[in-house]
Design a protein around this motif. Structure first.
Motif, short mmCIF file in Angstrom:
data_model
loop_
_atom_site.label_atom_id
_atom_site.label_comp_id
_atom_site.label_asym_id
_atom_site.label_seq_id
_atom_site.Cartn_x
_atom_site.Cartn_y
_atom_site.Cartn_z
N HIS A 172 0.79 -1.36 0.06
CA HIS A 172 0.11 -0.14 0.04
C HIS A 172 0.62 0.91 0.57
N ASP A 173 2.43 1.12 0.59
CA ASP A 173 2.57 2.30 0.60
C ASP A 173 4.06 2.38 -0.57
N ILE A 174 4.89 1.62 -0.38
CA ILE A 174 5.76 1.37 -1.37
C ILE A 174 5.88 1.12 -2.38
N LYS A 175 5.35 0.06 -2.90
CA LYS A 175 5.06 -0.28 -4.28
C LYS A 175 4.31 1.23 -5.59
N PRO A 176 3.54 1.59 -4.43
CA PRO A 176 1.91 2.59 -5.72
C PRO A 176 3.93 3.96 -5.50
N ALA A 177 4.39 4.14 -4.69
CA ALA A 177 5.23 5.09 -3.85
C ALA A 177 6.28 5.07 -4.84
N LYS A 178 7.43 4.10 -5.02
CA LYS A 178 7.87 3.74 -5.65
C LYS A 178 7.83 3.59 -7.36
N ILE A 179 6.17 3.39 -8.36
CA ILE A 179 5.92 3.34 -9.24
C ILE A 179 5.65 4.85 -9.89
N LEU A 180 5.76 5.43 -9.30
CA LEU A 180 5.82 6.97 -9.44
C LEU A 180 6.72 7.53 -9.90
N GLY A 181 7.65 7.24 -8.85
CA GLY A 181 9.36 7.38 -9.34
C GLY A 181 8.93 8.71 -7.62
N MET A 182 8.41 8.13 -7.09
CA MET A 182 8.67 8.66 -4.93
C MET A 182 9.66 7.82 -4.45
N GLY A 183 10.84 8.70 -3.80
CA GLY A 183 11.57 8.15 -2.77
C GLY A 183 10.63 7.20 -2.20
N THR A 184 11.45 5.62 -1.17
CA THR A 184 10.08 4.63 -0.25
C THR A 184 10.87 4.51 0.85
N ILE A 185 10.55 4.60 1.78
CA ILE A 185 10.74 3.86 3.61
C ILE A 185 11.03 3.51 4.10
N ARG A 186 10.50 2.37 4.70
CA ARG A 186 9.82 0.86 5.37
C ARG A 186 10.13 1.43 6.54
N VAL A 187 9.09 1.07 7.66
CA VAL A 187 8.75 1.11 9.05
C VAL A 187 8.71 -0.24 9.22
N LYS A 188 9.48 -1.03 9.50
CA LYS A 188 9.60 -2.10 9.62
C LYS A 188 8.75 -2.46 10.77
N GLN A 189 7.49 -2.09 11.20
CA GLN A 189 7.00 -2.76 12.45
C GLN A 189 5.84 -2.49 12.27
N GLY A 190 4.59 -3.32 13.64
CA GLY A 190 3.77 -3.20 13.85
C GLY A 190 3.14 -4.98 12.17
N ILE A 191 1.16 -5.27 12.31
CA ILE A 191 1.65 -6.90 12.04
C ILE A 191 2.29 -6.80 10.72
N PHE A 192 2.32 -5.27 10.03
CA PHE A 192 3.01 -5.83 9.00
C PHE A 192 4.51 -5.92 8.50
N ALA A 193 5.13 -6.41 10.04
CA ALA A 193 5.60 -6.11 9.71
C ALA A 193 7.00 -7.30 8.58
N ILE A 194 5.51 -8.26 9.31
CA ILE A 194 6.79 -9.62 8.73
C ILE A 194 6.10 -10.01 6.98
N GLN A 195 5.18 -9.04 6.09
CA GLN A 195 5.89 -8.56 4.64
C GLN A 195 6.96 -9.23 4.03
N GLU A 196 6.79 -9.41 2.90
CA GLU A 196 8.05 -9.76 2.57
C GLU A 196 7.98 -9.32 1.02
N PRO A 197 8.74 -8.72 0.13
CA PRO A 197 8.46 -7.93 -1.16
C PRO A 197 7.97 -9.25 -1.72
N LYS A 198 7.27 -8.70 -2.91
CA LYS A 198 6.95 -10.00 -3.96
C LYS A 198 7.43 -9.69 -5.47
N THR A 199 7.97 -8.28 -5.34
CA THR A 199 8.34 -7.53 -6.94
C THR A 199 9.05 -6.96 -6.41
N PRO A 200 9.59 -6.19 -7.54
CA PRO A 200 10.68 -5.54 -7.67
C PRO A 200 10.64 -3.88 -6.79
#
Length: 228
Positions: free
Chosen positions: A181-209
């Motif tokens: 919801h945060d990293i992928k769409p922002a990267k598609i648009l060319g924004m810089g991205t920072i993931r904060v690895k906390q909360g329930i979604f900290a266990i997510q793993e990247p599925k695409t570049p």
């Protein structure tokens, strides 16, 4: 330079709400003669996150998945979801709260950068940002899904924010806890991205570049090292 933040799981600790939801679901499952432990609920929710067995409304999708796993009929599932919508969901803003140190982090960052919010939230969140959490004044722009009619990961909510900020994507960062919801769409648009690895979604793993963030931190305080 603009720096945009997500809210839930990024600036706001959602753990109290997650606990509330799962305890209520556990109670209702027990009432329907499902034999399980509370730990079973948490394990299944983590599996749902890892396998991404959810859509646009995470908590409702978690409830539906749990009911399906325990083979509850549609009528019981519908009643549990109705209870969630009418009794539990409305407590979200009352029980979540800023992570420790958020106010000071935003205070320091706002001296050098233009701060904004891009979040899937109800419009009421602005009142809480101002009156309860005392964070509103740090932000020059707050873009909320209910107000603009788009929800992340729809690119339009990001484009709306960038347009309102009169900012090129390559002059902006998106900070969030979710790869999808945060990293992928922002990267598609060319924004810089920072993931904060906390909360329930900290266990997510990247599925695409596109889901690999430019930077990854485990504590919001680390932002002060990135944005000097």
């Amino acid at each position: 330079m603009w720096v945009f933040f997500d809210l839930g799981g990024t600036l706001l600790d959602e753990d109290p709400f997650i606990s509330l939801v799962l305890k209520e679901v556990y109670r209702m499952l027990i009432e329907n003669d499902i034999k399980l432990h509370m730990s079973d609920i948490y394990e299944r929710m983590e599996a749902i996150v890892l396998k991404r067995k959810y859509g646009d409304h995470f908590f409702i999708d978690v409830i539906e998945n749990l009911c399906s796993e325990f083979r509850l009929d549609k009528e019981v599932t519908s009643s549990i979801i109705s209870y969630y919508k009418s009794k539990i969901a409305r407590q979200y803003l009352e029980v979540v709260h800023p992570y420790p140190g958020v106010n000071e982090i935003l205070k320091r960052m706002s001296r050098e950068y233009k701060l904004g919010i891009i979040a899937n939230q109800s419009s009421r969140v602005k009142e809480y940002l101002e009156d309860r959490w005392k964070l509103f004044h740090h932000f020059r722009l707050i873009v909320i899904s209910e107000n603009v009619g788009y929800r992340k990961p729809n690119l339009n909510i990001f484009l709306h924010a960038l347009g309102e900020a009169n900012c090129n994507p390559n002059k902006a960062f998106m900070i969030g806890d979710r790869l999808d919801h945060d990293i992928k769409p922002a990267k598609i648009l060319g924004m810089g991205t920072i993931r904060v690895k906390q909360g329930i979604f900290a266990i997510q793993e990247p599925k695409t570049p596109m889901e690999f963030p430019d930077f990854e931190i485990c504590d919001l305080k680390d932002l002060l090292n990135l944005f000097r």
